[in-house]
Design a protein around this motif. Sequence first.
Motif, PDB file in Angstrom:
ATOM      1  N   GLY A 165      38.104 -23.856 -41.647  1.00 29.32           N
ATOM      2  CA  GLY A 165      38.738 -24.496 -40.498  1.00 29.32           C
ATOM      3  C   GLY A 165      39.058 -23.577 -39.339  1.00 29.32           C
ATOM      4  O   GLY A 165      39.502 -24.041 -38.291  1.00 29.32           O
ATOM      5  N   SER A 191      37.624 -29.347 -45.365  1.00 27.56           N
ATOM      6  CA  SER A 191      38.124 -30.733 -45.369  1.00 27.56           C
ATOM      7  C   SER A 191      37.830 -31.426 -46.688  1.00 27.56           C
ATOM      8  O   SER A 191      38.594 -32.290 -47.123  1.00 27.56           O
ATOM      9  CB  SER A 191      37.484 -31.545 -44.240  1.00 27.56           C
ATOM     10  OG  SER A 191      38.133 -31.350 -43.022  1.00 27.56           O
ATOM     11  N   HIS A 195      41.808 -33.036 -46.543  1.00 27.09           N
ATOM     12  CA  HIS A 195      42.009 -34.342 -45.915  1.00 27.09           C
ATOM     13  C   HIS A 195      40.778 -35.240 -45.958  1.00 27.09           C
ATOM     14  O   HIS A 195      40.712 -36.225 -45.207  1.00 27.09           O
ATOM     15  CB  HIS A 195      42.485 -34.181 -44.474  1.00 27.09           C
ATOM     16  CG  HIS A 195      43.968 -34.118 -44.331  1.00 27.09           C
ATOM     17  ND1 HIS A 195      44.780 -35.209 -44.560  1.00 27.09           N
ATOM     18  CD2 HIS A 195      44.798 -33.105 -44.005  1.00 27.09           C
ATOM     19  CE1 HIS A 195      46.047 -34.875 -44.355  1.00 27.09           C
ATOM     20  NE2 HIS A 195      46.081 -33.590 -44.032  1.00 27.09           N
ATOM     21  N   GLU A 196      39.808 -34.931 -46.832  1.00 28.37           N
ATOM     22  CA  GLU A 196      38.668 -35.830 -46.967  1.00 28.37           C
ATOM     23  C   GLU A 196      39.133 -37.233 -47.357  1.00 28.37           C
ATOM     24  O   GLU A 196      38.575 -38.244 -46.913  1.00 28.37           O
ATOM     25  CB  GLU A 196      37.697 -35.294 -48.006  1.00 28.37           C
ATOM     26  CG  GLU A 196      36.315 -35.919 -47.940  1.00 28.37           C
ATOM     27  CD  GLU A 196      35.608 -35.553 -46.649  1.00 28.37           C
ATOM     28  OE1 GLU A 196      35.290 -36.470 -45.876  1.00 28.37           O
ATOM     29  OE2 GLU A 196      35.395 -34.346 -46.412  1.00 28.37           O
ATOM     30  N   ARG A 404      46.893 -32.110 -40.413  1.00 30.36           N
ATOM     31  CA  ARG A 404      45.819 -31.209 -40.813  1.00 30.36           C
ATOM     32  C   ARG A 404      46.343 -29.801 -41.033  1.00 30.36           C
ATOM     33  O   ARG A 404      47.330 -29.385 -40.437  1.00 30.36           O
ATOM     34  CB  ARG A 404      44.737 -31.179 -39.743  1.00 30.36           C
ATOM     35  CG  ARG A 404      44.071 -32.525 -39.515  1.00 30.36           C
ATOM     36  CD  ARG A 404      43.001 -32.792 -40.538  1.00 30.36           C
ATOM     37  NE  ARG A 404      42.326 -34.064 -40.295  1.00 30.36           N
ATOM     38  CZ  ARG A 404      41.234 -34.459 -40.929  1.00 30.36           C
ATOM     39  NH1 ARG A 404      40.691 -33.679 -41.840  1.00 30.36           N
ATOM     40  NH2 ARG A 404      40.689 -35.634 -40.679  1.00 30.36           N
ATOM     41  N   VAL A 409      40.122 -27.318 -38.298  1.00 28.74           N
ATOM     42  CA  VAL A 409      39.405 -28.064 -39.338  1.00 28.74           C
ATOM     43  C   VAL A 409      38.991 -29.446 -38.838  1.00 28.74           C
ATOM     44  O   VAL A 409      37.900 -29.935 -39.157  1.00 28.74           O
ATOM     45  CB  VAL A 409      40.267 -28.152 -40.624  1.00 28.74           C
ATOM     46  CG1 VAL A 409      41.558 -28.898 -40.385  1.00 28.74           C
ATOM     47  CG2 VAL A 409      39.489 -28.794 -41.752  1.00 28.74           C
ATOM     48  N   GLN A 410      39.806 -30.075 -38.006  1.00 30.78           N
ATOM     49  CA  GLN A 410      39.439 -31.386 -37.479  1.00 30.78           C
ATOM     50  C   GLN A 410      38.317 -31.259 -36.460  1.00 30.78           C
ATOM     51  O   GLN A 410      37.401 -32.080 -36.412  1.00 30.78           O
ATOM     52  CB  GLN A 410      40.660 -32.068 -36.868  1.00 30.78           C
ATOM     53  CG  GLN A 410      40.400 -33.483 -36.382  1.00 30.78           C
ATOM     54  CD  GLN A 410      41.683 -34.289 -36.225  1.00 30.78           C
ATOM     55  OE1 GLN A 410      42.387 -34.556 -37.184  1.00 30.78           O
ATOM     56  NE2 GLN A 410      41.980 -34.665 -34.993  1.00 30.78           N
ATOM     57  N   ARG A 413      34.796 -30.925 -38.016  1.00 32.53           N
ATOM     58  CA  ARG A 413      34.231 -32.214 -38.428  1.00 32.53           C
ATOM     59  C   ARG A 413      33.718 -32.974 -37.201  1.00 32.53           C
ATOM     60  O   ARG A 413      32.647 -33.586 -37.249  1.00 32.53           O
ATOM     61  CB  ARG A 413      35.280 -33.023 -39.195  1.00 32.53           C
ATOM     62  CG  ARG A 413      34.808 -34.377 -39.710  1.00 32.53           C
ATOM     63  CD  ARG A 413      33.588 -34.287 -40.611  1.00 32.53           C
ATOM     64  NE  ARG A 413      33.779 -33.477 -41.803  1.00 32.53           N
ATOM     65  CZ  ARG A 413      34.297 -33.908 -42.946  1.00 32.53           C
ATOM     66  NH1 ARG A 413      34.682 -35.176 -43.051  1.00 32.53           N
ATOM     67  NH2 ARG A 413      34.405 -33.102 -43.987  1.00 32.53           N
ATOM     68  N   SER A 531      45.455 -31.255 -34.649  1.00 31.41           N
ATOM     69  CA  SER A 531      45.599 -32.337 -35.613  1.00 31.41           C
ATOM     70  C   SER A 531      45.750 -33.702 -34.955  1.00 31.41           C
ATOM     71  O   SER A 531      45.606 -34.727 -35.617  1.00 31.41           O
ATOM     72  CB  SER A 531      46.821 -32.058 -36.507  1.00 31.41           C
ATOM     73  OG  SER A 531      46.853 -32.918 -37.609  1.00 31.41           O
TER      74      SER A 531
END
Length: 759
Positions: A165, A191, A195-196, A404, A409-410, A413, A531
């Motif tokens: 991330g 992820s 938070h998947e 998050r 990390v967000q 994705r 996040s």
Amino acid sequence: MASKPPKGDPVQDAPQVAPAQHAAAGLPAIGHTLRIAQQQMGVRRTALTLLRVNQKDGFDCPGCAWPEPDHRHAAEFCENGAKAVAEEATLRRVTPDFFAAHPVADLAGRSGYWLGQQGRLTHPMYLAEGAERYEPVSWERAFDIVAEEIAALDSPDESVFYTSGRTSNEAAFLYQLFARELGTNNLPDCSNMCHESSGSALTETIGIGKGSVLLEDLYKSDLIIVAGQNPGTNHPRMLSALEKAKNNGAKIITVNPLPEAGLERFKNPQTAQGMLKGTALTDLFLQIRLGGDQALFRLLNKLILETDGAVDETFVREHTHGYEDFVHAARAADWDDTLRATGLERERIEEALRMVLASKRTVVCWAMGLTQHKHAVPTIREVVNFLLLRGNIGRPGAGVCPVRGHSNVQGDRTMGIFERPAPAFLDALEKEFGFAPPRHHGLDVVRAIKALRDGEAKVFFAMGGNFVAASPDTDVTEAAMRKARLTVHVSTKLNRSHAVTGARALILPTLGRTERDVQGGGEQFVTVEDSMGMVHASRGRLEPAGKQLLSEPAIVCRLARRVLGSASHTPWEEFEKDYATVRDRIARVIPGFEDFNAKVARPGGFALPHAPRDERRFPTATGKANFTAAPVEYPELPAGRLLLQTLRSHDQYNTTIYGLDDRYRGIKNGRRVVLVNPDDAAGLGLTEGAYADLVSEWQDGVERRAPGFRIVLYPTARGCAAAYYPETNVLVPLDATADTSNTPASKSVVVRLEQSAID
């Protein structure tokens, strides 16, 4: 003056235990921050660096993904953020001489704490097949080695490209572009391990796998429910937002198996009042049994349905689908079953209901305490049901708030780091770059480990992170990594993954967030997404830790040029020289990034569009927000066993161990502790200060053992225990994962405690 790294590994099996604290931050946080920063950076560098953290013209903290307010304090960082910055901006160096003095076998026997304390990596290092030590290697030769191994594969799908991330938007976009031009969607990321479950549940129910609130929504809320989260350690700046919400009249319900100091009282170190007295945050503490959250929210939903006028019928009628099936399931919720699943008293749930009904604007925040269970996805769907019932999505001051962990990390994705990409994303990529991306799904983290274990994957490339320490089933993961032909890690610092290698291994040192990035096109900046979907620039100012360091975008571009060669028509050299050209391409591929370079030039950046929040439009398969009606699940606990959750200490961030204390929980000078409820301990014949081996039980019958943990009597929920990861990742079976998301179920591990040989 900065101090030298420890020469020997500190003894960690004799921790000291004091009473837990009941307030977070305050003077101790300031003192600890300054001490750690000075040890790593020295006084002058500490001042210059920390004052740039999270500033609009500074760099984004490499720690958590909590957003920054528009009006920022001069010290817009928390204790753990300062630790993350200090470890990156440290004056300590890991040079080729270090590797000459420490063979891989020696590194493999060291703790993660000792490895991380040695300092910044300065040179590319290569471990040849059969060699005992890493040796320096040129960048050109390093890329040749990767190209050789990839060329020898029978299929691109025998390679795995992992992402941490920390990776910037620009680097992540280039990385996935390289992997897909190569011909694989094997793009697992961190992820997958956190938070998947949130993304899976939210995509199905509201049409976008992200939270629906901004900071301003927290400030406007009437009620904030914090479930399965410990912001005092994992997202300390969140406490300031909760404090502001409280001052604006919000109530806070905390749902957690452990009492956490940060949610009891916050002593804001940025105000005199905060330092002296602080603010009590939690109005109602629901000390729930591990895995009981779905049952709790299901019963609350039933009680809302039974209350006249409590349902927002207009919202439900106009914006939702599946309501009748949901109502049928919710009305079947049973008090006795719920009390058994949650361990709560009826009176506490009824008090929570009164607070819910009194709120016109409700936010639910959560983290790993909800996402890392077998039934994590239906649990989060039930949270969405709870919010939909009263119209609490697409309303100011209300919504879903998955908090998050790692900094970008967000964003990674969003940039396409995903093993199951959407067809629309691949269509846009194909149109922009003129190649046909693979359409079959790739490997997530758990499946990648299995592929390595089974010989189906042979090259493992990690963009940041500490994959071996972060992953479940440590013995299985390490054995799988050792079966690879080549393991490659792009890293700023030494970690466990560098000591658990394939037949050949590379360590590629990279720039950190704090450092100046100068390329052929001049000084560069990168971007990150927080996040809450805010995108902004990050500009390092320090001189790089070594002249040999390359930025992550430069590493990807040079790797792509070497591996793909003339078959690729992507202008990799241009991308390396000028990151603005990368952002121009992102703008044409990813919705919400139109005119990217102009938007990110604004101080503070910009918010990505979010249809449920902005328009009450839900881009789901039904075109509406979806109620769901999954059966209620919760972990069953055999007699004589405890349900273990893995968690962080206050002196760590993810797998990075800053120190050996957990100040708020009263633990000092050690990490091998297991927190056990006093009544459970008495029933199991366990005593404070005794040592036990933790042995997990799983349907495969394999014994997974974590030896030598000191028993600490602690007010956990009955039947539940807690211990730190990565030390306890060995107990989490690779096949124990969440349905749908395949996230490791690290928060509900059935264990027995056996007398340790240490006693």
